[in-house]
Design a protein around this motif. Structure first.
Motif, PDB file in Angstrom:
ATOM      1  N   ASP A 162     -48.499  42.848  42.769  1.00 13.54           N
ATOM      2  CA  ASP A 162     -47.595  41.720  43.024  1.00 13.54           C
ATOM      3  C   ASP A 162     -47.397  41.029  41.686  1.00 13.54           C
ATOM      4  OD1 ASP A 162     -47.138  41.786  45.889  1.00 13.54           O
ATOM      5  OD2 ASP A 162     -49.266  41.320  46.094  1.00 13.54           O
ATOM      6  N   MET A 183     -44.175  39.199  38.791  1.00 10.90           N
ATOM      7  CA  MET A 183     -42.949  38.402  38.737  1.00 10.90           C
ATOM      8  C   MET A 183     -41.685  39.226  38.498  1.00 10.90           C
ATOM      9  SD  MET A 183     -44.273  35.606  39.471  1.00 10.90           S
ATOM     10  CE  MET A 183     -42.800  34.610  39.392  1.00 10.90           C
ATOM     11  N   ALA A 207     -40.199  37.799  44.007  1.00 15.63           N
ATOM     12  CA  ALA A 207     -40.215  36.732  42.999  1.00 15.63           C
ATOM     13  C   ALA A 207     -38.813  36.307  42.595  1.00 15.63           C
ATOM     14  CB  ALA A 207     -40.993  37.184  41.766  1.00 15.63           C
ATOM     15  N   GLU A 232     -43.623  31.077  45.346  1.00 13.06           N
ATOM     16  CA  GLU A 232     -44.699  31.221  44.364  1.00 13.06           C
ATOM     17  C   GLU A 232     -45.840  32.015  44.964  1.00 13.06           C
ATOM     18  OE1 GLU A 232     -45.127  26.826  43.693  1.00 13.06           O
ATOM     19  OE2 GLU A 232     -45.240  27.484  41.603  1.00 13.06           O
ATOM     20  N   ASP A 233     -46.525  32.753  44.120  1.00 14.66           N
ATOM     21  CA  ASP A 233     -47.743  33.430  44.532  1.00 14.66           C
ATOM     22  C   ASP A 233     -48.850  32.376  44.611  1.00 14.66           C
ATOM     23  OD1 ASP A 233     -49.988  34.934  44.911  1.00 14.66           O
ATOM     24  OD2 ASP A 233     -49.737  36.176  43.134  1.00 14.66           O
ATOM     25  N   SER A 247     -51.987  32.710  42.424  1.00 18.53           N
ATOM     26  CA  SER A 247     -51.893  32.615  40.966  1.00 18.53           C
ATOM     27  C   SER A 247     -52.841  31.547  40.438  1.00 18.53           C
ATOM     28  CB  SER A 247     -50.462  32.272  40.552  1.00 18.53           C
ATOM     29  OG  SER A 247     -50.095  30.982  41.039  1.00 18.53           O
ATOM     30  N   THR A 305     -49.819  37.014  38.057  1.00 12.79           N
ATOM     31  CA  THR A 305     -49.027  35.798  38.247  1.00 12.79           C
ATOM     32  C   THR A 305     -49.733  34.543  37.748  1.00 12.79           C
ATOM     33  OG1 THR A 305     -49.890  35.609  40.506  1.00 12.79           O
ATOM     34  CG2 THR A 305     -47.777  36.732  40.232  1.00 12.79           C
TER      35      THR A 305
END
Length: 294
Positions: A79, A81, A86, A105-106, A109, A191
């Motif tokens: 996963d 960006m 994303a 957003e993840d 992160s 991320t």
């Protein structure tokens, strides 16, 4: 004895006053009716605008859910960006009667504070490094650790104000590198911000090397870490289960903003994505479905 003419004049005066009073009362009633009608129309318009805004918010969430579900099939091992999920985000744009914006957003992160009771000394060290990196007071880390000794996990970062004695400013700064998620989660190094890479490696040179590789190719792999001679501690990974979607909508004079936490999982029918927590600036909209967390 009053003359007939004077008597009629007095009676006429009383009748005129009564007529004026009745007219005044009638005007007041009509004015009240018109005002109530205008208020009802305005309220109806606001309800309609609020309904349109919520429909757009649901549509934004749905687009993120579709992208995240597809990503589990197309690229289950990473996963980052550069992926479609994303790129689903939308900067504020004009729509009919207002504006629309979507951000995804993840959530992994950042460092999950609910990891602390499960990660022992390593988790405590990471939190201390985060506090130092953000130039927060040294007692912030032990106050958070003391709160997380309790069996009930944190639900929102904002709860640290009442439950750990942090100030709103301290919580805002801490939120740059930390978050609150159900259960134990890994930090996704694809991320994570550069400052958090420096924290988890505890080595500026290695962190810079990883940041350089990620900047060039858009992501990191286990092979990249091996080639760079970087050995990361447990609790770091390349994929994520949790994602935050923030949708902001204005319709006429109605503004709505919703933050939704999405959880990905694999079921018998295939990849699943569901909303497990919603909140707006006024507070929690739906109780968190943390029972669904693994």
């Amino acid at each position: 004895m009053a003359r007939p003419t004077e008597k009629r004049t007095a009676e006429n005066g009383v009748v005129l006053i009564n007529v004026l009073v009745i007219l005044a009362l009638t005007a007041s009633v009509v004015y009240a009716m018109i005002s109530l009608s205008d208020l009802a129309i305005l309220r109806s318009q606001r309800f309609s605008s609020a309904g349109q805004a919520l429909a757009l918010i649901s549509g934004g969430e749905a687009s993120a859910i579709v992208a995240l579900r597809r990503d589990m099939t197309v690229a289950p091992t990473t996963d980052n960006m550069t992926e479609v999920w994303a790129l689903v985000g939308q900067q504020q744009v004009q729509i009919a009667g207002g504006t629309f914006a979507l951000q995804i957003e993840d959530a992994q992160s950042r460092f999950n504070l609910n990891n602390l009771p499960l990660s022992g000394a390593l988790g405590a060290q990471i939190l201390q490094r985060i506090v130092k990196r953000l130039d927060l007071p040294a007692d912030v880390a032990p106050r958070i650790a003391a709160r997380l000794v309790q069996p009930q996990p944190l639900v929102r970062m904002a709860d640290l104000v009442a439950e750990a004695g942090l100030t709103p400013d301290e919580v805002a700064r801490l939120s740059q590198l930390a978050t609150v998620l159900p259960g134990r989660t890994d930090i996704n190094i694809n991320t994570a911000p550069a400052a958090l890479l420096a924290v988890i490696t505890d080595n500026p040179v290695q962190a810079g090397r990883l940041q350089g590789i990620r900047k060039r190719q858009g992501f990191l792999t286990a092979a990249d870490l091996t080639a760079a001679g970087v050995i990361l501690a447990p609790g770091v990974g390349f994929v994520s289960r949790y994602f935050e979607v923030t949708t902001s909508v204005t319709i006429a004079d109605t503004a709505q903003r919703m933050q939704t936490l999405l959880q990905r999982s694999t079921a018998r029918g295939g990849p699943e994505v569901e909303a497990i927590f919603r909140q707006n600036p006024l507070g929690t909209v739906e109780p968190p479905k943390y029972a669904a967390a693994p």
